[in-house]
Enzyme design. Structure first.
Site, mmCIF file in Angstrom:
data_model
loop_
_atom_site.group_PDB
_atom_site.id
_atom_site.type_symbol
_atom_site.label_atom_id
_atom_site.label_comp_id
_atom_site.label_asym_id
_atom_site.label_seq_id
_atom_site.Cartn_x
_atom_site.Cartn_y
_atom_site.Cartn_z
ATOM 1 C CD GLU A 1 -10.970 50.779 57.767
ATOM 2 O OE1 GLU A 1 -9.730 50.907 57.763
ATOM 3 O OE2 GLU A 1 -11.613 50.269 56.824
ATOM 4 N NE ARG B 1 -21.839 48.545 49.244
ATOM 5 C CZ ARG B 1 -21.195 49.202 50.204
ATOM 6 N NH1 ARG B 1 -21.724 50.321 50.670
ATOM 7 N NH2 ARG B 1 -20.049 48.780 50.683
ATOM 8 C CE LYS C 1 -15.937 54.971 55.487
ATOM 9 N NZ LYS C 1 -15.392 54.285 56.671
#
Length: 562
Positions: A38, A265, A275
């Site tokens: 994104e 992850r 973020k």
């Protein structure tokens, strides 16, 4: 990839899935992967692992890989981030087959939503977000149906059209898929697939007033691009059922059906990768920007002097797995140190200088001595470094008194100056506060390195780097360390901001050898005995600026099982 190379390494579990699909008859020429960020921030190390995974699979199977921007939230997305993402992927050494955007498919996604409404599988809901959340129930109790769930398709179509045309305020209506309000998977309880956002989009402008939710856009975009294997991080495992349900509504069995699979992850110690929190560090001026060399962003690592080869090696070393774990940042530092050792020229610089006066060296005389650039590179190359009566050494490299285990310069003791002569400390000069301002030494004129004399072969315990005072070039050195003082700043009881390392940046005036006068932004060198440094973009013809990339040794803790 050749069979020989395949045999040299074990497949990871994702590759095993692909191999099983190929064995079961999936055509190899239909393999296609994607990296779908994104554009709402800069890419970080977590993204680097995903990039290396997807593009690595493309290389392994000779399959195309798309770069797709998941641009469905215009309130947070900017062209700046799109440009930065492109730059980062290219810098890591990868090329994409097609550059795609979720916004490319806004019309198809809208048309499919209209189809769901006509089939009675979607409806417009005007409950508030709080009412919808309460009405969904809990993981152990079924939800209750929305009072709008059985509105006629005709009425839903009319409302949805008005939503698209921008006739309503944000938050007044949503479009929900009609699935199962009693499903044990909360995500299947009539999820929202469209919301009203009266915001300008960085690509489509003001054309749309409704935007698809991630779950609706994700799988359908994969389908439109004919992605074979859609690889996501583990938090999307509960979303797989919804991903498949949405595909069921549009799937044509003559086309490739994407398969979502998840991997864990890899969290890095002394780092955060949220973020939102990275943005907070930037906006609240804890760091100088997204590319601050303390940031875990790819642009920050690039500015600090990390190499794409080191980051790819790191991603390959940690691999992928089905369980999350914490990777010590020292492994990343090891990877860059190992890479730069093979590439970076050795130069001399002094960060905390004290002057040495060689009293028996002729005043006004200077020599240009041969110094090797990098002993790891063949054939060996050399540069010239100037030597004169007055030099700088590191203040820590001298003691007035020291025991036998101290092998640097001390009063009455000898050391070799790198590429130059053996010197002996005779006396010191101090200021009124007792600080040493000069060290007076003598030198052995027959001991010059490489001269072939008997004195040049004489062994002394210590070797020091140095810079000629007359020829030294003043530079700014930014000494970076880990941004956080604890391994998991994101998992503390209080704010992660309380664990910012106050010593994560120290700025000092350095003195470097004159060969660095022409250094350009991005150049990386090894300051001998100090570490690897990269020329910062702030450098100008009048002022050199160096960033410390990594030390020569791990100063925090040794890598286990190195």
């Amino acid at each position: 990839m050749s069979e020989e190379l395949k045999e040299q390494r074990s497949n990871n579990f994702i590759e095993n899935i692909i191999e099983e699909d190929l064995t079961a008859g999936f055509p190899a020429n239909a393999l296609r992967f994607r990296f779908p960020p994104e554009p709402n921030g800069y890419l970080h190390l977590g993204h680097a692992s995903s990039i290396c995974l997807n593009f690595g699979l493309g290389l392994r199977y000779n399959a195309p890989v798309n770069l797709r921007f998941d641009d469905t939230n215009p309130s947070k997305e900017e062209q700046e981030y799109v440009d930065a993402i492109r730059r980062d992927v290219e810098w890591l050494g990868f090329k994409w087959d097609k550059e795609c955007y979720a916004s490319d498919y806004f019309q198809e996604l809208y048309d499919w939503a209209v189809m769901l409404i006509k089939q009675g599988k979607a409806y417009v809901d005007k409950q508030t977000s709080e009412e919808i959340a309460a009405q969904k129930g809990t993981p152990t109790t079924a939800g209750t149906e929305s009072p709008y769930r059985n509105t006629s398709p005709e009425e839903n179509l009319a409302l949805f059209e008005r939503m698209k045309n921008g006739e309503f305020e944000n938050g007044t209506y949503v479009l929900r898929a009609k699935i199962d309000m009693a499903s044990p998977n909360m995500l299947m309880r009539d999820p929202i697939i469209y919301r009203i956002m009266n915001a300008s989009h960085h690509r489509t402008g003001d054309k749309w007033h409704i935007y698809p939710m991630y779950d609706w856009a994700h799988g359908e975009s994969d389908y439109l691009e004919q992605i074979s294997h859609s690889l996501c991080t583990l938090e999307f495992l509960p979303h797989r059922e919804l991903y498949d349900w949405f595909l069921d509504q549009v799937y044509d069995n003559t086309r490739t059906r994407p398969k979502q699979r998840e991997f864990a992850r890899r969290n890095l110690s002394h780092t955060i990768v949220s973020k939102r929190k990275l943005l907070q560090l930037v906006t609240e001026n804890y760091v100088a920007g997204w590319d601050d060399p303390r940031m875990p962003t790819i642009s920050g690592l690039r500015r600090r002097g990390y190499t794409p080869e080191a980051i790819r090696k790191f991603a390959d070393t940690i691999g992928i797995a089905k369980r999350e774990n914490l990777i010590d940042v020292s492994l990343l530092e090891f990877c860059v140190r190992e890479d730069l050792n093979k590439k970076a020229n050795r130069v001399m610089a002094v960060l905390d200088p004290v002057k040495v006066v060689i009293t028996n060296y002729p005043e006004g005389q200077e020599e240009w001595l041969d110094a090797e650039n990098n002993p790891e590179v063949t054939p060996m190359t050399f540069r010239k470094v100037p030597f004169s009566r007055e030099i700088y050494i590191e203040r820590d490299d001298f003691r007035e008194e020291a025991d036998k285990k101290y092998f640097r310069l001390k009063l009455g003791g000898e050391v070799r100056l790198k590429n130059a002569y053996i010197i002996k400390a005779e006396s010191v000069v101090k200021d009124a506060q007792g600080n040493i301002t000069e060290i007076h030494c003598t030198y052995d004129p027959e001991s010059r390195s490489g001269s072939g004399t008997e004195a040049s072969m004489r062994k002394v315990k210590g070797t020091l780097h140095w810079v000629s005072v007359t020829h030294a070039v003043e530079a700014e050195a930014r000494l970076y360390d880990r941004l956080f003082t604890v391994p998991e700043p994101d998992h503390q009881e209080d704010s992660f901001l309380n664990y910012i390392n106050p010593d994560s940046l120290k700025v000092v005036t350095a003195y470097v050898e004159p060969s660095l006068k022409t250094a350009q932004a991005g150049d990386t060198v090894q300051f001998q005995r100090l570490g690897y440094f990269s020329v910062d973009p702030d450098t100008t013809p009048e002022k050199l600026v160096f960033n410390k990339t990594v030390g020569l040794k791990d100063t925090w803790e040794k890598i286990k099982n190195e």
